[in-house]
Write an enzyme that holds these catalytic residues in place. Sequence first.
Site, mmCIF file in Angstrom:
data_model
loop_
_atom_site.group_PDB
_atom_site.id
_atom_site.type_symbol
_atom_site.label_atom_id
_atom_site.label_comp_id
_atom_site.label_asym_id
_atom_site.label_seq_id
_atom_site.Cartn_x
_atom_site.Cartn_y
_atom_site.Cartn_z
ATOM 1 C CE LYS A 125 -13.523 6.241 -18.662
ATOM 2 N NZ LYS A 125 -13.947 7.521 -18.111
ATOM 3 C CE1 TYR A 173 -17.303 9.786 -16.165
ATOM 4 C CE2 TYR A 173 -16.912 9.789 -13.806
ATOM 5 C CZ TYR A 173 -17.233 9.119 -14.965
ATOM 6 O OH TYR A 173 -17.475 7.770 -14.905
ATOM 7 C CG ASP A 213 -10.894 14.515 -15.480
ATOM 8 O OD1 ASP A 213 -10.206 13.934 -16.359
ATOM 9 O OD2 ASP A 213 -11.870 13.978 -14.930
ATOM 10 N NE ARG A 239 -2.869 0.430 3.363
ATOM 11 C CZ ARG A 239 -2.169 0.744 4.473
ATOM 12 N NH1 ARG A 239 -1.538 1.898 4.562
ATOM 13 N NH2 ARG A 239 -2.124 -0.082 5.491
#
Length: 379
Positions: free
Chosen positions: A196, A99, A171, A47
């Site tokens: 994407k 978004y 973004d 992590r």
Amino acid sequence: MTKFDTKLIHFGSEVDAATGASSVPIYQASTFHHHDIYNPPEYDYSRSGNPTRQALEEYITLLEGGARGFAFSSGMSAISTAFMLFSAGDHLIVTEDVYGGTYRLLTQILSRMNIETTFVDMTDLSAVKAALRPNTKGVFMETPSNPTLKITDIAAVAAWASQHQLISMVDNTFMTPYYQRPIELGVDIVLHSATKFLGGHSDVLAGLAVARTEELGNQLKYLQNGLGTVLGAQESWLLMRGMKTLGARMERSETSARKLADWLQGRSDIPAVYYPGLASHPGREIQEKQSTGYGAVVSFDVGSQERAKQVLSRVKLPLVAVSLGAVESILSYPAMMSHASMPAEVRSERGITDGLLRFSVGLEDIEDLIEDLGQALEG
Ligand SMILES: *Cc1c(COP(=O)(O)O)cnc(C)c1O
């Protein structure tokens, strides 16, 4: 190693230092042995740090030109972690056509933590300025926006934000660093849904964030580790594999997207076409100032819900789905998919009519795509 296309292939970890292997090993381990208890190892627990993820994080840092980068389990994971830089009582200014997932995060979740948001038309700098409050701490842009591809002047908003000590964020999912590098335009944090274009094959869910300064990078690192929003080793590897072909994919898809936009605009039965590369697009000049391309997403209005449904059921090549930015073309219906939760009134105000379709152009032959869309429109 100065040109972007070369960086995509020679990013530092393209050859494994230990073995010479032609790709970064997948370190499928959650924890790391302490050989010497007095000298903790570089990697301690996955992590906090994993060599495969680290290679990806250095890769995106190099591509965006920032100080530190981080990989997350999804785009929303990257965005929500970045928003944790803010505290109760803070106020944010955000693109109104952000978004849907980001909109939901701000209005349904962060609002409960007393982080307030004003949504503005970011293409209008005076509207952005008018939203400033004494407790404003951040500005979040998304450009081109989704699905009507409005263009925000990144450098202008970032410069204003910096004057007021606000953290500016972009973004950058639709453009990718191949076409647009917001940090070079003065932005503090760049965010991605790497699901994407960066991944590019509709087979991995991932998010990325890059900070302009070491200081902000350290804060993001603290949040990524503290929240545990990390990307796994397998996905990190898969994402790097996809990113190596980013340039080739973006260029081909964009060339095709331009042809598709021109073809759509030449048809008398298509009331509106949205593509920043069209001469008629109001944001074209700013797009050309801040980006080296127009991207591979074209939105267009077919006039009615009935006709949109006809096209969606008749097309044979594109995937009919949410998402974008893949080797295969993807046709989406915002009114019933990504923006279904938005009230119809708000949708139509923003141009998200019942006839609007969004075409993410893939790597198929553009003549075949146009022929297919033509038969679907003619019905
Ligand atoms: C898909 C998308 C997101 C969310 O990313 P996930 O990987 O689905 O969590 C954020 N911003 C934009 C612009 C997107 O297209």
